[in-house]
Design a protein around this motif. Structure first.
Motif, PDB file in Angstrom:
ATOM      1  N   LYS A 147       0.816  -1.211   0.000  1.00 33.91           N
ATOM      2  CA  LYS A 147       0.000   0.000   0.000  1.00 33.91           C
ATOM      3  C   LYS A 147       0.853   1.267   0.000  1.00 33.91           C
ATOM      4  O   LYS A 147       0.398   2.314  -0.444  1.00 33.91           O
ATOM      5  N   GLY A 197       0.834   7.414  -5.977  1.00 32.05           N
ATOM      6  CA  GLY A 197      -0.340   8.189  -6.344  1.00 32.05           C
ATOM      7  C   GLY A 197      -0.208   9.649  -5.962  1.00 32.05           C
ATOM      8  O   GLY A 197      -0.593  10.549  -6.721  1.00 32.05           O
ATOM      9  N   VAL A 219       1.128   2.522  -3.435  1.00 33.03           N
ATOM     10  CA  VAL A 219      -0.061   3.252  -3.892  1.00 33.03           C
ATOM     11  C   VAL A 219      -0.084   4.661  -3.312  1.00 33.03           C
ATOM     12  O   VAL A 219      -0.337   5.646  -4.022  1.00 33.03           O
TER      13      VAL A 219
END
Length: 312
Positions: free
Chosen positions: A60, A67, A63
């Motif tokens: 994660k 992101g 991400v």
């Protein structure tokens, strides 16, 4: 944190002194930058990925960090295009300057000495070398102007879009390393050791090149330095990116405590010297890349201190 920043300042200072004394000659900065771009950084990426645990990297954190970096970089591109009317190559370098984290020469020391866990930096490193850098470098490959000819060096055709990443050494190093790592069989020591030796030279050479670029340069000089571009990129990197990561990690993924602190600290790291290397390679937005890297390096010190006070 102090240790990590001290290493950077000493190496940049040595590069500056080399430039002032002209020990390495007039073209030292460009030659050293090309060495980092074509040889050392591809070797570093290959060796790092071949010897990495992909289960730790694909998490994660990838991400959140990836992101957020893409969002901040895109925000710079939109604002700089609409407000400052910059060309695509300048937008590419500016987008990197506003969101490309110094994940190796400062990120690793911070992860080790402050966070006590180097695994926090690995996903961001993967994202930057396999996704973010290729995106920017392909854009530069397809849009940069050949200064010798005075016109676009390549036509933006489908053929160029396919060939460009296949001829970029940094992209090739990262992709090859990922493929070998996925196969699960390490290359022989005779292959890995030269890659490790060359890779170990990437960070110090990039820092020396950065120091060389400061020789005779007036940082944020009126009429020479693109102040608005630098201010925009620096504010996005030091203020907006940590804030965005906090919101995404805290409310999007429910992270708290040490994990949340680690995510925000990594986001507050300064612009990587690699951006200056890319700018030098393509001869676009060099002053902006240089000044943003220096300003964010200085600004990240109080930024990380404030984050530590607020989140620990």
């Amino acid at each position: 944190m102090v240790s990590g920043f001290t290493v950077i300042f000493i190496m940049v200072g040595i590069g500056y002194l080399l430039g002032r004394t002209r020990v390495l000659g007039e073209s030292a900065h460009e030659v050293l930058s090309r060495l980092v771009f074509f040889v050392c950084t591809p070797a570093l990426l290959f060796h790092s990925l071949v010897t990495s645990d992909l289960s730790v990297i694909f998490s994660k954190t990838l991400v959140i960090a990836g992101g957020s970096a893409l969002t901040i970089g895109l925000a710079y591109v939109v604002v700089a295009r609409l407000w400052l009317r910059r060309a695509i190559p300048e937008l590419a370098i500016g987008g990197l300057s506003s969101s490309y984290v110094n994940s190796v020469n400062l990120g690793l020391p911070i992860a080790i000495f402050v966070l006590d866990d180097a695994s926090f930096i690995a996903p961001l490193l993967l994202f930057q070398i396999l996704i973010y850098s290729p995106m920017a470098l392909i854009t530069l490959d397809l849009t940069v102007t050949d200064p010798a000819l005075g016109h676009a060096s390549r036509k933006t055709t489908l053929r160029d879009a396919v060939i460009a990443p296949l001829t970029n050494p940094i992209v090739l190093g990262g992709v090859t390393g990922l493929i070998v790592s996925a196969v699960g069989r390490l290359p022989p020591t005779a292959v890995l050791e030269p890659m490790k030796m060359l890779g170990n030279a990437s960070v110090p050479c990039a820092l020396l090149a950065f120091g060389l670029s400061l020789t005779g340069a007036a940082i944020f000089k009126k009429g020479e330095s693109p102040r608005r571009d630098i201010a925009l990129a620096s504010a996005l990197k030091i203020v907006a990116m940590p804030a965005l990561v906090y919101v995404v990690a805290r409310f999007g993924f429910g992270e708290t405590g040490h994990d949340l602190f680690a995510q925000v600290v990594i986001a507050a790291l300064p612009t990587a010297q690699n951006v200056m290397v890319y700018a030098t390679r393509y001869r676009r937005a060099q002053i902006m890349a240089r000044d943003t890297a220096l300003i964010t390096t200085l600004g990240s010190i109080p930024a990380i201190a404030i984050i530590a006070v607020l989140l620990t």
